[in-house]
Design a protein around this motif. Sequence first.
Motif, short mmCIF file in Angstrom:
data_model
loop_
_atom_site.label_atom_id
_atom_site.label_comp_id
_atom_site.label_asym_id
_atom_site.label_seq_id
_atom_site.Cartn_x
_atom_site.Cartn_y
_atom_site.Cartn_z
N TYR A 83 -0.78 -11.68 10.84
CA TYR A 83 -0.15 -11.85 12.16
C TYR A 83 -1.14 -11.51 13.28
CZ TYR A 83 2.43 -10.72 16.36
OH TYR A 83 2.84 -10.65 17.67
N SER A 84 -1.87 -10.43 13.11
CA SER A 84 -2.84 -10.01 14.13
C SER A 84 -3.91 -11.08 14.33
CB SER A 84 -3.47 -8.67 13.72
OG SER A 84 -2.45 -7.71 13.47
N LEU A 86 -3.51 -14.41 13.61
CA LEU A 86 -2.85 -15.57 14.24
C LEU A 86 -2.76 -15.37 15.74
CD1 LEU A 86 0.07 -16.26 11.71
CD2 LEU A 86 -1.98 -17.65 12.04
N ARG A 87 -2.45 -14.16 16.15
CA ARG A 87 -2.27 -13.85 17.57
C ARG A 87 -3.61 -13.85 18.31
NH1 ARG A 87 0.42 -8.32 19.78
NH2 ARG A 87 -1.74 -7.66 19.57
N THR A 139 -1.84 -21.63 13.56
CA THR A 139 -1.68 -20.44 14.40
C THR A 139 -0.40 -20.49 15.24
OG1 THR A 139 -3.13 -21.40 16.10
CG2 THR A 139 -4.13 -19.91 14.51
N ALA A 142 2.58 -17.93 14.75
CA ALA A 142 2.49 -16.51 15.09
C ALA A 142 3.83 -15.92 15.52
CB ALA A 142 1.42 -16.29 16.17
N ASP A 143 4.55 -16.63 16.37
CA ASP A 143 5.83 -16.09 16.88
C ASP A 143 6.85 -15.97 15.75
OD1 ASP A 143 4.79 -15.88 19.40
OD2 ASP A 143 5.78 -17.67 20.19
N ALA A 146 5.96 -12.93 13.84
CA ALA A 146 6.33 -11.73 14.60
C ALA A 146 7.80 -11.40 14.36
CB ALA A 146 6.06 -11.94 16.09
#
Length: 198
Positions: A83-84, A86-87, A139, A142-143, A146
């Motif tokens: 996640y980190s 992707l963000r 990517t 990402a949301d 999250a």
Amino acid sequence: MTPNELTGLILAGGQGRRMGGVDKGLVAFHGRPLVAHVRERLAGRVAEVLINANRSQAEYAALGDRVIEDAEGGFQGPLMGIYSGLRAAATPWLVVVPCDTPALPEELVARLVAGLGDADIAVACDGERLHPVVALIRTALADDLAAALAGGERKIDRWYARHAWCRVDFSDCPAAFANLNTDDERQYLEASLASPDP
């Protein structure tokens, strides 16, 4: 898909518990940190190489284009590292690899891209098992990740299953995905790679 559309992410944010708590990505392998071997599989094939690390940032800064910590603390596992990445990525796609697989195929990125098809996630498969931390991920997810993390999800395969994903066949080189969890495994792989092929 060109390198400019890809960001590489090396996952090196774990606690290295099975190696006695050492920072595994910095463990020497053939005279260089493990993460340096892995970086070679990404360099030149992606626009930027990120290293996800939660300690030893200064050492990692010399080995990647950018070092990123987990978006949330507490060593929450590889899904938080993904996640980190992707963000943090500035490209449409993220190539994820772990820091402890120094024998990954030279053509890893090209084969993941070629095998993606219409999917949003491509996962390496050695012919017998999937390697969920060797993957190509859109990517834009990402949301969604999250939200999954906020809901308590920590299993990579369960999150992948929510999306259009595919396996990419690497059955011609299963040994390339050997990952090093203990010092004995490190010594064995070092010796096997140093030996000429039978």
